[in-house]
Design an enzyme around this catalytic site. Structure first.
Site, PDB file in Angstrom:
ATOM      1  N   SER A 161       0.799  -1.226   0.000  1.00 51.44           N
ATOM      2  CA  SER A 161       0.000   0.000   0.000  1.00 51.44           C
ATOM      3  C   SER A 161       0.833   1.279   0.000  1.00 51.44           C
ATOM      4  O   SER A 161       0.273   2.366   0.054  1.00 51.44           O
ATOM      5  CB  SER A 161      -0.954   0.003   1.204  1.00 51.44           C
ATOM      6  OG  SER A 161      -2.016  -0.890   0.993  1.00 51.44           O
TER       7      SER A 161
ATOM      8  N   GLU B 228      11.491   2.746  17.399  1.00 47.54           N
ATOM      9  CA  GLU B 228      11.291   1.710  16.376  1.00 47.54           C
ATOM     10  C   GLU B 228      11.884   0.374  16.797  1.00 47.54           C
ATOM     11  O   GLU B 228      12.108  -0.516  15.967  1.00 47.54           O
ATOM     12  CB  GLU B 228      11.890   2.195  15.051  1.00 47.54           C
ATOM     13  CG  GLU B 228      11.271   3.497  14.544  1.00 47.54           C
ATOM     14  CD  GLU B 228      10.000   3.299  13.721  1.00 47.54           C
ATOM     15  OE1 GLU B 228       9.932   2.338  12.950  1.00 47.54           O
ATOM     16  OE2 GLU B 228       9.069   4.120  13.867  1.00 47.54           O
TER      17      GLU B 228
ATOM     18  N   HIS C 252      15.909   2.719   8.904  1.00 50.28           N
ATOM     19  CA  HIS C 252      16.307   2.158  10.209  1.00 50.28           C
ATOM     20  C   HIS C 252      17.798   1.869  10.144  1.00 50.28           C
ATOM     21  O   HIS C 252      18.320   1.547   9.073  1.00 50.28           O
ATOM     22  CB  HIS C 252      15.593   0.824  10.495  1.00 50.28           C
ATOM     23  CG  HIS C 252      14.134   0.938  10.800  1.00 50.28           C
ATOM     24  ND1 HIS C 252      13.187   0.111  10.244  1.00 50.28           N
ATOM     25  CD2 HIS C 252      13.462   1.769  11.634  1.00 50.28           C
ATOM     26  CE1 HIS C 252      11.993   0.431  10.705  1.00 50.28           C
ATOM     27  NE2 HIS C 252      12.122   1.436  11.554  1.00 50.28           N
TER      28      HIS C 252
ATOM     29  N   ASP D 249      19.216  -0.768  10.906  1.00 47.15           N
ATOM     30  CA  ASP D 249      19.499  -2.138  10.441  1.00 47.15           C
ATOM     31  C   ASP D 249      19.485  -2.278   8.918  1.00 47.15           C
ATOM     32  O   ASP D 249      19.620  -3.373   8.389  1.00 47.15           O
ATOM     33  CB  ASP D 249      18.598  -3.179  11.135  1.00 47.15           C
ATOM     34  CG  ASP D 249      17.138  -3.117  10.726  1.00 47.15           C
ATOM     35  OD1 ASP D 249      16.779  -2.306   9.844  1.00 47.15           O
ATOM     36  OD2 ASP D 249      16.342  -3.891  11.296  1.00 47.15           O
TER      37      ASP D 249
ATOM     38  N   CYS E 249      14.892  -7.617   9.353  1.00 44.91           N
ATOM     39  CA  CYS E 249      13.634  -6.967   9.767  1.00 44.91           C
ATOM     40  C   CYS E 249      12.649  -7.985  10.309  1.00 44.91           C
ATOM     41  O   CYS E 249      11.818  -7.671  11.148  1.00 44.91           O
ATOM     42  CB  CYS E 249      12.951  -6.285   8.594  1.00 44.91           C
ATOM     43  SG  CYS E 249      13.907  -5.017   7.798  1.00 44.91           S
TER      44      CYS E 249
END
Ligand code: SUG
Length: 448
Positions: free
Chosen positions: A22, A177, A253, A255, A371
């Site tokens: 989306s 986060e 992020h 990561d 993730c």
């Protein structure tokens, strides 16, 4: 000194039945690029399960985190949509499509964002601490934490070992986060080590350095609050600012540009504002054995890192020595990155093996191997206190694969997004899942 037996367990988010594209995550390039394309939730969930199975087969401790109920009808009602559930869905989809798809997203699959976890060796009270992330920067993610909290409490239940903190207040100043911006270093699991907290910008000081185009999702003040909540000693903590320029290049992020494990930090040379200072401080606090592996822009550009998700890999300690880097398949198809990886394993660093896995469905939303997992370091006793039905093995893999094949669609495109039937399909699937994973009634629809 006797070393405690301890493990790094990875808890992967199982992809939910409403997985779709989306374009909800401004600043996440893959999410924007794939907006509107047709998703395959069944394939997505099976790809994720294969990764879990592979690591369990290799002898790693692997857990499963269940998806959330979507579409989130309670949230849609709180936003003014009324009538029957089907009427709520139809009206929201028609009149507020972005609000609606935010309430449909399967984003809890990216469990690196579920919480920040500190191992018991580092905390003042000697317990494992979890702070659920408020994910305040994006509406579709900000609605995850209440369920995440219930879920984690149902898996890490025993108060003798586990402490659960609620999400920080959901405001821009305290955007959090979770573990995507947190790395734990140690000589051996079970021993006190160093925790690296990486933030994008200050939440209060607007004059301080920050990205220009894309949001800094993690604030310094949120990281500091977690350091306090977990009772960490500042001698064992490093707080670092992410390079705002790489956030503007799509590194939403930390990561996406760095991964650490044991005594190794594998990162890009442009990951942090004060790159040299960060390496130095980790080295001083962890000790001489610290191995920073900093990839230069000549070796791999930031653009290639974002495209291939090279750093969104899992760095795993192999029982026989050395470390495995589990990378997404996109690292193999990017020849510059693949060539670099071929070289990396010959350099004599602890990274001795590379394994590429196909996680295409998640990758198209900006979610790579790292993730999809929440790392929880556990001593043997703590591991024994974890809900055993959530730990991956052949039998669980078989049951979950059959469960996905029974309940999941193989297609969610624009037409399917607003189908009111999705709600009952999701509820039927989750109701069965809570039995497979012995979680009890963790979903509101099971309590009503
Ligand atoms: O928050 N994508 C996720 C990806 C999260 C990746 N996590 C880590 N790097 N740890 C996000 O941006 C996209 C959903 C959509 O557009 O439909 C999304 O939420």
């Amino acid at each position: 000194m006797t070393t405690m037996i301890a493990y790094e367990a990875n808890f992967d988010g199982l992809v939910g039945p409403t997985h779709n594209y989306s374009g909800l995550s401004f600043g996440n390039i893959a999410s924007r690029k794939n907006q509107g394309s047709v998703a395959n939730p069944r394939l997505a969930a099976l790809q994720g399960l294969k990764k879990m199975k592979k690591l369990a087969d290799m002898g790693f401790k692997q857990g499963v985190l269940p998806p959330q109920e979507r579409p989130n009808i309670a949230e849609l009602r709180s936003l003014g949509f009324g009538g029957s559930d089907a009427e709520v869905i139809r009206a929201a989809c028609k009149h507020a499509p972005l609000l609606y798809s935010s309430m449909l997203s399967a984003s809890s699959m990216w469990s690196a964002n579920a919480a920040t976890v500190s191992p018991s060796a580092n905390t003042a009270d000697g317990k494992v601490h979890f702070t659920v992330a408020n994910l305040n920067n994006k509406l579709h993610r900000s609605i995850e934490h209440t369920q995440t909290s219930r879920t984690l409490r149902a898996i890490f239940r025993d108060e003798k070992f586990f402490v659960h903190h609620d999400a920080l207040p959901g405001c821009p100043q305290l955007g959090d986060e979770g573990a995507a911006n947190h790395t734990r270093f140690c000589q051996h699991y079970g021993e006190r080590g160093v925790e690296l907290f990486v933030y994008g910008a200050s939440g209060f000081n607007m004059a301080a350095r920050r990205p220009k185009n894309f949001p800094a999702r993690q604030t310094m003040e949120a990281s500091q609050a977690i350091i306090r909540l977990h009772g960490l000693d500042e001698k064992n903590v490093v707080l670092a600012q992410q390079n705002p320029d790489v956030i503007d290049a799509g590194v939403f992020h930390n990561d996406v540009i760095a991964v650490g494990n044991g005594n190794v930090l594998f990162c890009h040379e442009l990951a942090f504002v004060d790159q040299h200072g960060v390496m130095n401080e980790i080295g001083v606090k962890l000790g001489k054995s610290f191995v920073p592996i900093q990839v230069t822009s000549d070796e791999v550009s930031v653009e290639d890192a974002v495209e291939s998700y090279l750093f969104n890999s899992q760095l795993l300690t192999l029982a026989g020595g050395g470390m495995l880097l589990l990378v997404p398949e996109e690292c193999r198809t990017n020849t510059r990155v693949w060539n670099y990886l071929q070289k990396l394993v010959t350099l004599g660093t602890p990274i001795s093996e590379v394994l590429a896995m196909d996680l295409r469905e998640s990758m198209k939303n900006g979610g790579g191997p790292a993730c999809l997992r929440l790392r929880v370091e556990l001593t043997e006793k703590e591991l024994a206190a974890v809900n055993p039905a959530t730990l991956m093995n052949d039998a669980l893999y078989g049951r979950l694969t059959a469960w996905v094949e029974k309940h999941y669609r193989d297609r969610i495109g624009e037409v399917e997004l607003g189908d009111p039937a999705l709600l009952n399909e999701c509820r039927a699937a989750l109701d069965e899942l809570t039995k497979i994973l012995a979680l009890g009634s963790i979903y509101p629809f099971q309590r009503a």
